[in-house]
Design a protein around this motif. Sequence first.
Motif, PDB file in Angstrom:
ATOM      1  N   GLU A 109       0.829  -1.207   0.000  1.00 39.08           N
ATOM      2  CA  GLU A 109       0.000   0.000   0.000  1.00 39.08           C
ATOM      3  C   GLU A 109       0.863   1.257   0.000  1.00 39.08           C
ATOM      4  OE1 GLU A 109      -4.005  -1.671   2.250  1.00 39.08           O
ATOM      5  OE2 GLU A 109      -2.393  -0.812   3.456  1.00 39.08           O
ATOM      6  N   MET A 110       2.001   1.194   0.681  1.00 36.91           N
ATOM      7  CA  MET A 110       2.918   2.330   0.668  1.00 36.91           C
ATOM      8  C   MET A 110       3.491   2.534  -0.729  1.00 36.91           C
ATOM      9  SD  MET A 110       6.276   2.971   3.063  1.00 36.91           S
ATOM     10  CE  MET A 110       7.147   4.546   3.033  1.00 36.91           C
ATOM     11  N   LEU A 111       3.879   1.434  -1.375  1.00 36.04           N
ATOM     12  CA  LEU A 111       4.387   1.528  -2.744  1.00 36.04           C
ATOM     13  C   LEU A 111       3.326   2.100  -3.667  1.00 36.04           C
ATOM     14  CD1 LEU A 111       6.822   0.822  -4.598  1.00 36.04           C
ATOM     15  CD2 LEU A 111       5.695  -1.360  -5.050  1.00 36.04           C
ATOM     16  N   ASN A 112       2.077   1.810  -3.375  1.00 35.94           N
ATOM     17  CA  ASN A 112       0.981   2.266  -4.219  1.00 35.94           C
ATOM     18  C   ASN A 112       0.786   3.774  -4.165  1.00 35.94           C
ATOM     19  OD1 ASN A 112      -0.759   0.929  -6.057  1.00 35.94           O
ATOM     20  ND2 ASN A 112      -2.522   1.524  -4.808  1.00 35.94           N
ATOM     21  N   THR A 113       1.419   4.454  -3.190  1.00 35.17           N
ATOM     22  CA  THR A 113       1.302   5.915  -3.124  1.00 35.17           C
ATOM     23  C   THR A 113       2.174   6.591  -4.169  1.00 35.17           C
ATOM     24  OG1 THR A 113       3.090   6.173  -1.482  1.00 35.17           O
ATOM     25  CG2 THR A 113       0.859   5.796  -0.643  1.00 35.17           C
ATOM     26  N   LEU A 114       3.041   5.818  -4.825  1.00 36.77           N
ATOM     27  CA  LEU A 114       3.831   6.377  -5.915  1.00 36.77           C
ATOM     28  C   LEU A 114       2.952   6.467  -7.153  1.00 36.77           C
ATOM     29  CD1 LEU A 114       7.170   4.406  -5.525  1.00 36.77           C
ATOM     30  CD2 LEU A 114       6.711   6.750  -4.841  1.00 36.77           C
ATOM     31  N   VAL A 115       2.734   7.661  -7.635  1.00 34.30           N
ATOM     32  CA  VAL A 115       1.835   7.889  -8.764  1.00 34.30           C
ATOM     33  C   VAL A 115       2.579   8.641  -9.854  1.00 34.30           C
ATOM     34  CG1 VAL A 115      -0.304   8.984  -9.524  1.00 34.30           C
ATOM     35  CG2 VAL A 115      -0.159   8.000  -7.230  1.00 34.30           C
ATOM     36  N   ASP A 116       2.362   8.218 -11.078  1.00 32.94           N
ATOM     37  CA  ASP A 116       2.959   8.903 -12.223  1.00 32.94           C
ATOM     38  C   ASP A 116       1.848   9.384 -13.143  1.00 32.94           C
ATOM     39  OD1 ASP A 116       4.461   9.830 -14.302  1.00 32.94           O
ATOM     40  OD2 ASP A 116       4.983   7.860 -15.077  1.00 32.94           O
ATOM     41  N   ASP A 117       1.677  10.692 -13.253  1.00 33.08           N
ATOM     42  CA  ASP A 117       0.644  11.259 -14.117  1.00 33.08           C
ATOM     43  C   ASP A 117       1.135  11.503 -15.537  1.00 33.08           C
ATOM     44  OD1 ASP A 117      -1.223  11.352 -12.075  1.00 33.08           O
ATOM     45  OD2 ASP A 117      -0.612  13.358 -11.434  1.00 33.08           O
ATOM     46  N   SER A 118       2.411  11.291 -15.777  1.00 34.38           N
ATOM     47  CA  SER A 118       2.983  11.725 -17.050  1.00 34.38           C
ATOM     48  C   SER A 118       2.899  10.683 -18.150  1.00 34.38           C
ATOM     49  CB  SER A 118       4.454  12.106 -16.853  1.00 34.38           C
ATOM     50  OG  SER A 118       5.230  10.942 -16.608  1.00 34.38           O
ATOM     51  N   ASP A 119       2.689   9.418 -17.795  1.00 33.21           N
ATOM     52  CA  ASP A 119       2.775   8.340 -18.782  1.00 33.21           C
ATOM     53  C   ASP A 119       1.389   7.824 -19.125  1.00 33.21           C
ATOM     54  OD1 ASP A 119       3.422   6.278 -20.412  1.00 33.21           O
ATOM     55  OD2 ASP A 119       4.421   5.065 -18.900  1.00 33.21           O
ATOM     56  N   PRO A 120       0.850   8.176 -20.296  1.00 35.37           N
ATOM     57  CA  PRO A 120      -0.499   7.746 -20.660  1.00 35.37           C
ATOM     58  C   PRO A 120      -0.624   6.251 -20.867  1.00 35.37           C
ATOM     59  CG  PRO A 120       0.594   8.741 -22.543  1.00 35.37           C
ATOM     60  CD  PRO A 120       1.482   8.983 -21.355  1.00 35.37           C
TER      61      PRO A 120
END
Length: 294
Positions: free
Chosen positions: A89-100
């Motif tokens: 769940e902690m790893l899941n907080t990493l979010v990338d908005d740049s890669d469609p």
Amino acid sequence: MRMPDDFDAISDAVDEVNILKGKKAWEETPVFDAAKDKTQFRQYEAACDRVRNFYQEQHEKQTVEFNIKMRVNMRKNVRARMGVWEAMEMLNTLVDDSDPDTELSQIEHLLQTAEAIRRDGKPDWMQVTGLVHDLGKLLYLFGSEGQWDVVGDTFVVGCAFSDKIILPETFAGNPDATDAVYSTEYGVYQPNCGLENVMLSWGHDEYLYHIMKVQSSLPAEALAMIRYHSFYPWHREGAYTHLTNAADDKALAAVRAFNPYDLYSKSDAPVDPAVLKPYYAGLIKKYFNEVIEW
């Protein structure tokens, strides 16, 4: 927390290059991906520039000095104390908005890998290995120096850089490439000393391997899958036979059995973490300490 704009994009591009370069060499072809059209993954050329820039930095900075420093730092510090699912769940907080092209969350990729292994009827220890295999990417949250010391293909440091490593010419800027000892065939190692006794470039695989080696009851094959699945110069290109020994043959078979699940499961149908959690919670309890020191 948000990643730098291209964190997932870099990680995915590295995988795509490995997909497109790869040739199936494992003994038993996985059932789950038999009907997939591998051409639907993005092409090598599209990922090439991004990957080249990434490896240029990685290959210049992964020195013996840096790798020793990272291992000393790991032994001296505990970055967090939490269970496996909490770490997911902690790893899941990493979010990338740049890669469609990256629509999967971190936890969905882990579950897709585990579910593909489960559907093929593999043992539960291999399923749970698929579940945790990328948890070492928590390094980014724990203060990595960049992306180059978290993701990417791995290789041996402390001896001459193999020409089987992707983009080997980019090692020209690494000071170890001209060191009187580190630039020789064996470097600091003895012939056929075994991979257990060599230092692989620092990243999420090596970090997680050292954690799970002492804080899990995973079998040796699972630990090999974790440590070596990004070690493409060895398990796909056949490099480092002058350092390997008989014990590494079993590890090689394990890694080759695991890798297609990691590379190709990203195109599978979506998974529901809430539905799958009870099943995997049982496997986590079976193989891992309740609280792990990360």
